[in-house]
Design a protein around this motif. Sequence first.
Motif, mmCIF file in Angstrom:
data_model
loop_
_atom_site.group_PDB
_atom_site.id
_atom_site.type_symbol
_atom_site.label_atom_id
_atom_site.label_comp_id
_atom_site.label_asym_id
_atom_site.label_seq_id
_atom_site.Cartn_x
_atom_site.Cartn_y
_atom_site.Cartn_z
ATOM 1 N N GLN A 279 0.825 -1.206 0.000
ATOM 2 C CA GLN A 279 0.000 0.000 0.000
ATOM 3 C C GLN A 279 0.861 1.260 0.000
ATOM 4 O O GLN A 279 0.512 2.265 -0.638
ATOM 5 N N THR A 280 1.976 1.225 0.699
ATOM 6 C CA THR A 280 2.876 2.388 0.720
ATOM 7 C C THR A 280 3.470 2.633 -0.659
ATOM 8 O O THR A 280 3.569 3.777 -1.118
ATOM 9 N N PHE A 281 3.868 1.538 -1.350
ATOM 10 C CA PHE A 281 4.359 1.678 -2.721
ATOM 11 C C PHE A 281 3.293 2.309 -3.609
ATOM 12 O O PHE A 281 3.572 3.201 -4.412
ATOM 13 N N GLY A 282 2.056 1.826 -3.480
ATOM 14 C CA GLY A 282 0.965 2.361 -4.284
ATOM 15 C C GLY A 282 0.711 3.826 -3.998
ATOM 16 O O GLY A 282 0.400 4.607 -4.903
ATOM 17 N N LEU A 283 0.855 4.228 -2.737
ATOM 18 C CA LEU A 283 0.606 5.622 -2.356
ATOM 19 C C LEU A 283 1.665 6.553 -2.935
ATOM 20 O O LEU A 283 1.342 7.579 -3.536
ATOM 21 N N VAL A 284 2.931 6.221 -2.748
ATOM 22 C CA VAL A 284 4.001 7.124 -3.188
ATOM 23 C C VAL A 284 4.136 7.140 -4.707
ATOM 24 O O VAL A 284 4.760 8.046 -5.262
ATOM 25 N N SER A 285 3.555 6.156 -5.401
ATOM 26 C CA SER A 285 3.650 6.132 -6.864
ATOM 27 C C SER A 285 2.812 7.212 -7.521
ATOM 28 O O SER A 285 3.037 7.553 -8.684
ATOM 29 N N ASN A 286 1.790 7.745 -6.783
ATOM 30 C CA ASN A 286 0.862 8.739 -7.326
ATOM 31 C C ASN A 286 -0.020 8.182 -8.436
ATOM 32 O O ASN A 286 -0.722 8.939 -9.113
ATOM 33 N N VAL A 287 0.004 6.874 -8.658
ATOM 34 C CA VAL A 287 -0.944 6.244 -9.582
ATOM 35 C C VAL A 287 -2.301 6.200 -8.894
ATOM 36 O O VAL A 287 -2.390 5.808 -7.733
ATOM 37 N N GLY A 290 -3.301 3.461 -6.580
ATOM 38 C CA GLY A 290 -2.200 2.502 -6.593
ATOM 39 C C GLY A 290 -2.430 1.364 -7.558
ATOM 40 O O GLY A 290 -1.813 0.295 -7.417
ATOM 41 N N ALA A 291 -3.311 1.569 -8.563
ATOM 42 C CA ALA A 291 -3.694 0.500 -9.482
ATOM 43 C C ALA A 291 -2.466 -0.059 -10.189
ATOM 44 O O ALA A 291 -1.660 0.674 -10.749
ATOM 45 N N GLY A 292 -2.324 -1.362 -10.173
ATOM 46 C CA GLY A 292 -1.199 -2.017 -10.814
ATOM 47 C C GLY A 292 0.011 -2.097 -9.911
ATOM 48 O O GLY A 292 0.620 -3.168 -9.773
ATOM 49 N N VAL A 293 0.380 -0.985 -9.275
ATOM 50 C CA VAL A 293 1.553 -0.977 -8.395
ATOM 51 C C VAL A 293 1.289 -1.829 -7.159
ATOM 52 O O VAL A 293 2.136 -2.644 -6.756
ATOM 53 N N PHE A 294 0.126 -1.640 -6.537
ATOM 54 C CA PHE A 294 -0.229 -2.437 -5.365
ATOM 55 C C PHE A 294 -0.309 -3.917 -5.720
ATOM 56 O O PHE A 294 0.239 -4.774 -5.004
ATOM 57 N N GLU A 295 -0.976 -4.244 -6.831
ATOM 58 C CA GLU A 295 -1.116 -5.649 -7.216
ATOM 59 C C GLU A 295 0.235 -6.284 -7.529
ATOM 60 O O GLU A 295 0.496 -7.432 -7.135
ATOM 61 N N ALA A 296 1.096 -5.545 -8.233
ATOM 62 C CA ALA A 296 2.416 -6.081 -8.563
ATOM 63 C C ALA A 296 3.223 -6.361 -7.302
ATOM 64 O O ALA A 296 3.882 -7.399 -7.191
ATOM 65 N N SER A 297 3.161 -5.449 -6.355
ATOM 66 C CA SER A 297 3.903 -5.642 -5.110
ATOM 67 C C SER A 297 3.385 -6.846 -4.331
ATOM 68 O O SER A 297 4.172 -7.641 -3.810
ATOM 69 N N MET A 298 2.057 -7.007 -4.272
ATOM 70 C CA MET A 298 1.487 -8.160 -3.560
ATOM 71 C C MET A 298 1.877 -9.468 -4.233
ATOM 72 O O MET A 298 2.233 -10.446 -3.556
ATOM 73 N N LEU A 299 1.833 -9.517 -5.553
ATOM 74 C CA LEU A 299 2.192 -10.748 -6.261
ATOM 75 C C LEU A 299 3.656 -11.109 -6.063
ATOM 76 O O LEU A 299 4.017 -12.292 -6.001
ATOM 77 N N LEU A 300 4.514 -10.105 -5.943
ATOM 78 C CA LEU A 300 5.942 -10.367 -5.789
ATOM 79 C C LEU A 300 6.327 -10.721 -4.359
ATOM 80 O O LEU A 300 7.257 -11.499 -4.136
ATOM 81 N N LEU A 301 5.619 -10.158 -3.385
ATOM 82 C CA LEU A 301 6.051 -10.304 -1.999
ATOM 83 C C LEU A 301 5.363 -11.453 -1.274
ATOM 84 O O LEU A 301 5.886 -11.946 -0.276
ATOM 85 N N LEU A 302 4.192 -11.875 -1.739
ATOM 86 C CA LEU A 302 3.520 -12.991 -1.090
ATOM 87 C C LEU A 302 4.214 -14.303 -1.446
ATOM 88 O O LEU A 302 4.918 -14.382 -2.459
ATOM 89 N N PRO A 303 4.049 -15.350 -0.627
ATOM 90 C CA PRO A 303 4.718 -16.633 -0.898
ATOM 91 C C PRO A 303 4.464 -17.125 -2.315
ATOM 92 O O PRO A 303 3.344 -17.080 -2.821
ATOM 93 N N GLN A 304 5.504 -17.602 -2.966
ATOM 94 C CA GLN A 304 5.417 -17.980 -4.369
ATOM 95 C C GLN A 304 4.674 -19.288 -4.596
ATOM 96 O O GLN A 304 4.266 -19.578 -5.718
ATOM 97 N N GLU A 305 4.491 -20.091 -3.547
ATOM 98 C CA GLU A 305 3.750 -21.335 -3.726
ATOM 99 C C GLU A 305 2.254 -21.121 -3.803
ATOM 100 O O GLU A 305 1.491 -22.041 -4.107
ATOM 101 N N ALA A 306 1.812 -19.904 -3.535
ATOM 102 C CA ALA A 306 0.384 -19.606 -3.597
ATOM 103 C C ALA A 306 -0.098 -19.669 -5.038
ATOM 104 O O ALA A 306 0.604 -19.252 -5.954
ATOM 105 N N PRO A 307 -1.291 -20.198 -5.280
ATOM 106 C CA PRO A 307 -1.817 -20.250 -6.654
ATOM 107 C C PRO A 307 -2.054 -18.846 -7.203
ATOM 108 O O PRO A 307 -2.735 -18.035 -6.583
ATOM 109 N N ARG A 308 -1.481 -18.565 -8.369
ATOM 110 C CA ARG A 308 -1.571 -17.226 -8.933
ATOM 111 C C ARG A 308 -3.010 -16.858 -9.319
ATOM 112 O O ARG A 308 -3.422 -15.710 -9.176
ATOM 113 N N THR A 309 -3.761 -17.855 -9.815
ATOM 114 C CA THR A 309 -5.131 -17.559 -10.237
ATOM 115 C C THR A 309 -5.991 -17.134 -9.055
ATOM 116 O O THR A 309 -6.707 -16.135 -9.099
#
Length: 600
Positions: A279-287, A290-309
């Motif tokens: 959320q902080t990344f999304g806020l400082v991005s001024n998008v 935070g559309a796209g920035v928040f989702e990208a950060s969550m996908l990268l930082l959450l455990p990779q074994e989680a199902p992407r779908t």
Amino acid sequence: MPAKVENYSRMEEYPAEKRSQIEYIFHFGYIFGMTLRKAALAKFAPVLALLLFAVALVFVHKELKDVHYHELAAALKDLPMRGLLASGLSVAISYLALTGVDALGLRYAGRTLPYAKTALTSFISFVISNNFGFSAFTGGLVRFRLYSLFGISAAETVKVAGFCVITFWQGVLFLGGLSLIWAPQTLPPLPAGLHVDARVLGGLLLACFGAYLGAAFLLRKPVHIRGIEVVFPKPGLALGQLCVSILDWVGAGAALYFLLPAEMHIGLMAFLAVYIVSQTFGLVSNVPGGAGVFEASMLLLLPQEAPRTGLLAALVAYRILYYLGPLGLAAILFGGFELMQRRSAIRKGYSWIRQIADPVIPLLSGALVFLCGVVLLISGSTRALPQRMEWLNAMLPLGVLEASHFLAGLTGISLLMLARGLQLRLDAAFHITVWMLGAGAVFSLLKGFDFEEALFLGCALLFLLPSRPHFYRRSSIREEPMTPAWIASIALILGAVFWLGLFSYKHVEYRHDLFWDFALDANASRFLRSTVGIASFLILYSGWRLFRPTRAGIADNPPSGKDLDGIQPIVAAAPKAYAHLALLGDKSLLFNASRSAFIM
């Protein structure tokens, strides 16, 4: 880029591709943050936000390379009702806590209001700032508008807004620090040059929070920082800030946590660390949002074994529940409140309504037409329903379906451009938009019998037609400048639509002759042809504007100093504030015989 992977703490736990992504994100974020600090580049903030949005889309696309469109739709339908209800309740708790932030802020400013008025202002302000970003501008304007009606001065509103910002960072410092100490293994490692142990970083965040809390307990007199007087809140208010901020962050995070796939085994505290960073990344991005920035950060930082779908379905549902749903409710509340404020004027007749609506109609029309363009572009980037296509194919030639899909894309991008002209009250923009909305509704029916889109465009047309008197400026569309923020908004929409098309048809293998594949089920081919058409339209439109004739920056016969002195009483007596533009001295002035009135 750091060269030695062995210097990173826990970096070996990540695949090689993931390591390079992590390194790039931190380095790009560092450069982006340092660039924004330079005041000389502040005007390029929309472009930088667009660049960051594009980078986020690239990462999201790589993360979802094995996810298909139909799988995402199925995952959204399979979200458990229990999780949706728990998420909705968490959203309500989060926004309820935010009303407490404004209540405490009013106490800090030395004012009190009935809770209903405070809650209305707080909810609408936070929803607007959450969805559109630039909270100091968007949310601040809403607060100023509503609080001024409730008798709160501008200076007191500024204090409340500043208090809300500090409360937000209180939660980041306290919960972020606590979660990093509690679950340091949750976040990926920083590059070697920036490496800091997660527990140390958490301790630094808690230390900053402790310094603020200590200042609230110990400092009773104002502190002057670079000529600005800072008054710390009383200890009770500071502790209240902490409580409502924790409740807000936990509620907002839990709204997504309850939607996560059951296969993802992660505790709430560990999840909050990832959520707060994203959320902080999304806020400082001024998008916006935070559309796209928040989702990208969550996908990268959450455990990779989680199902992407399942994870993407949770993020989409969260975006609807926490952002779009409250936005619709806030729009209804704000509109209803404004009507209640004007109910006495409405009773006095149509002329009063026109006076009230005059400054609002062009803005609403531009926003509505822009949204219509977005709807058409999104529809053209996703597959049509097979049952409707088969029904249309039985009645119409295939060429009509293909041409309607292509023309619908051109109509969509045209509406994005025309929305700017409507906000500027251009006569030509109104006439062209009327025809475009009608054509877009027809194309929506012919390309896939999308009657929902046609109905939406028809409603927009019915809203626009009675507003003809508001669009009176007889100026060329290409002579009006496009601001960087407006260009960035259009580019952001087009980038998101293009990515959505790539995601929808990723299972289709690309080949050169795909552009010339005409068939009932050739949705990917129609998307590619529409994309080429939109790109060609933008190139031609840019060239058309580039070769427009230049206009003089000032009037041919600028007024003299005597003229400007003579019009000051007339300007002061004028009922409209824009009469003061005559005092700029860049417009010709035409006086009547007695010089008691003028036209600029």
